[in-house]
Design an enzyme around this catalytic site. Sequence first.
Site, PDB file in Angstrom:
ATOM      1  N   GLU A  94       7.060   4.903   3.095  1.00  0.00           N
ATOM      2  CA  GLU A  94       6.583   5.460   1.793  1.00  0.00           C
ATOM      3  C   GLU A  94       6.320   7.049   1.844  1.00  0.00           C
ATOM      4  OE1 GLU A  94       3.063   3.152   0.993  1.00  0.00           O
ATOM      5  OE2 GLU A  94       4.388   1.514   0.580  1.00  0.00           O
ATOM      6  N   GLU A 111       7.384  -4.819   2.687  1.00  0.00           N
ATOM      7  CA  GLU A 111       6.211  -5.249   2.215  1.00  0.00           C
ATOM      8  C   GLU A 111       6.005  -5.718   0.950  1.00  0.00           C
ATOM      9  OE1 GLU A 111       3.032  -1.984   2.659  1.00  0.00           O
ATOM     10  OE2 GLU A 111       4.304  -1.073   4.663  1.00  0.00           O
TER      11      GLU A 111
HETATM   12  C1  GBH Z   1       1.224   0.098   1.408  1.00  0.00           C
HETATM   13  O1  GBH Z   1       1.061   1.334   0.477  1.00  0.00           O
HETATM   14  C2  GBH Z   1       1.070   0.666   2.819  1.00  0.00           C
HETATM   15  O2  GBH Z   1       2.409   0.979   3.437  1.00  0.00           O
HETATM   16  C3  GBH Z   1       0.300  -0.058   3.827  1.00  0.00           C
HETATM   17  O3  GBH Z   1      -0.032   0.675   4.889  1.00  0.00           O
HETATM   18  C4  GBH Z   1      -0.981  -0.388   3.017  1.00  0.00           C
HETATM   19  O4  GBH Z   1      -1.801  -1.072   3.775  1.00  0.00           O
HETATM   20  C5  GBH Z   1      -0.531  -1.561   1.913  1.00  0.00           C
HETATM   21  O5  GBH Z   1       0.349  -0.844   1.070  1.00  0.00           O
HETATM   22  C6  GBH Z   1      -1.588  -1.667   0.800  1.00  0.00           C
HETATM   23  O6  GBH Z   1      -2.227  -0.838   0.319  1.00  0.00           O
HETATM   24  O7  GBH Z   1      -2.274   3.281  -6.842  1.00  0.00           O
HETATM   25  O8  GBH Z   1      -3.522   1.857  -8.682  1.00  0.00           O
HETATM   26  O9  GBH Z   1      -1.424   3.250  -9.154  1.00  0.00           O
HETATM   27  C7  GBH Z   1       1.227   0.721  -0.938  1.00  0.00           C
HETATM   28  C8  GBH Z   1       0.821   2.040  -1.980  1.00  0.00           C
HETATM   29  C9  GBH Z   1       0.385   0.752  -3.752  1.00  0.00           C
HETATM   30  C10 GBH Z   1       0.906   3.036  -3.776  1.00  0.00           C
HETATM   31  C11 GBH Z   1       0.251   0.811  -5.169  1.00  0.00           C
HETATM   32  C12 GBH Z   1       1.011   3.109  -5.416  1.00  0.00           C
HETATM   33  C13 GBH Z   1       0.250   1.760  -7.237  1.00  0.00           C
HETATM   34  C14 GBH Z   1      -0.948   1.150  -8.115  1.00  0.00           C
HETATM   35  N1  GBH Z   1       1.051   1.716  -3.159  1.00  0.00           N
HETATM   36  N2  GBH Z   1       0.239   1.948  -5.920  1.00  0.00           N
HETATM   37  S1  GBH Z   1      -1.945   2.387  -8.204  1.00  0.00           S
END
Ligand code: GBH
Length: 457
Positions: A172, A364
Amino acid sequence: QTSVNPNISMAFPKDFVWGAATAAYQIEGATNEDGRGLTIWDQFAATPGKTFLGQTGEVATDHYHRVAEDVTLMKQLGLGAYRFSVAWSRILPQGTGTINQAGLDFYDHLVDELLAKNIMPMLTLYHWDLPLALHERGGWLNRDTALAFADYAEIVARRLGDRVNYWQTHNEPWCIAYLGYGIGIHAPGEKNVAHLGSVGHHLLVAHGLAVPRLRAFSQPGTQVGITLNFTPAYGADQHPETLKQVEKAQRSNRWFSDPIFRGAYPEGLFADLDCDEPAIAAEDFALINAPLDFLGVNYYTRTLFQWQPEGSTPVETAGQSNVIRSVPGSQYTAMGWEICPLVLTDLLLWLQQEYSVPALYITENGAAFDDKWDGESEYVVDSERLLYLREHIRAAGEAIKQGVPLRGYFAWSLLDNYEWMDGYSKRFGLIYVDYASQRRIIKNSGRWYASLIKAQR
Ligand code: GBH
């Protein structure tokens, strides 16, 4: 309440890979052991006010001392694969220079334990834990960090390349750049959107330089890829402002995939991000755009934009004043993320159509809910997670039916773990962790996942 009927009529291809994922800083703990160097997350988490109750990954799930137990749990779930990340600072405590053999030994042993139980290791080189020494020289703002990354990649490949057949460079890069350097809610906590273009570009150069090094030092047939996160954007109405925001968010979804699979940034990206144009060297896109064997897709939720009439209260920051966080009839996880399984089918079809990558993996997908364990029994009832996983797996199956070369699915996460700025307050695991005792209990969603995997064999 232990009934765990798989209830998925769909048959997946026999060689479909069923796995679960973790990341080093989120599970390992042992941050001061066996020569590990400090990272930006050690520093960020120790800074007052940055994480929930000031919690850090110092102990996390103590996986560093529990490899055998955790691999046994994977076997109990029937996993065919395990996606984990390597902590750069265990291998190179200063980010460059002296190699710490004890760090390599740890992952060497993990890989052997996995292979002994027939679990395929899928390795991510960078899941956000930059060695602090490199941060002190500018971190991802400094192009030299990309060179250091490629050297690190080679060192890991020389040691594990004979046994690890699936490699990912970054996890990411969007989060690394935007959350870490743009809005500063992740390490290193910088808040300067002007730098987003160069941070992102250096991450891409790091990827591009690492790929040939990984190929050179692993077995023929080794699969090399990257994991990107996608949050597909939709509009709840046709208002021009809504459509504009959707378009902008969709461009940001292409920030890393366009350079990697098309050799160019999306037009207007840097204006959207409100950042300076990065310095791009002549040879960069040739490197960045070199063919990959697969794309790892992390999917959790969508963003839904809706026009807010004048005078209404803005709901979100970061230029998203009209994102709606409460969709009539929708359900949300404990993160406040809308549950949208069908979006996953669309996302996979879109990726296939846009980039035609030879193979896709969902690296994921999962959800946080407020799990409760009674302190003694062998069960944790987490029906919402079970349903979340079931519907997303169903949606993934639908994409396969429609021709997407989706080869595997990794649940996030194997275990409850350190959820970055939310500390231990958010639980994503298939396995519950009681942080007081480090006892692990397979949740009902985990039991269900195990029965699904078994039924697919
Ligand atoms: C992942 O990131 C990571 O790779 C992991 O380490 C982490 O534990 C897991 O997800 C759970 O969080 O932020 O409300 O606009 C995910 C990151 C999640 C970023 C969804 C964008 C969009 C919703 N993404 N997010 S919001």
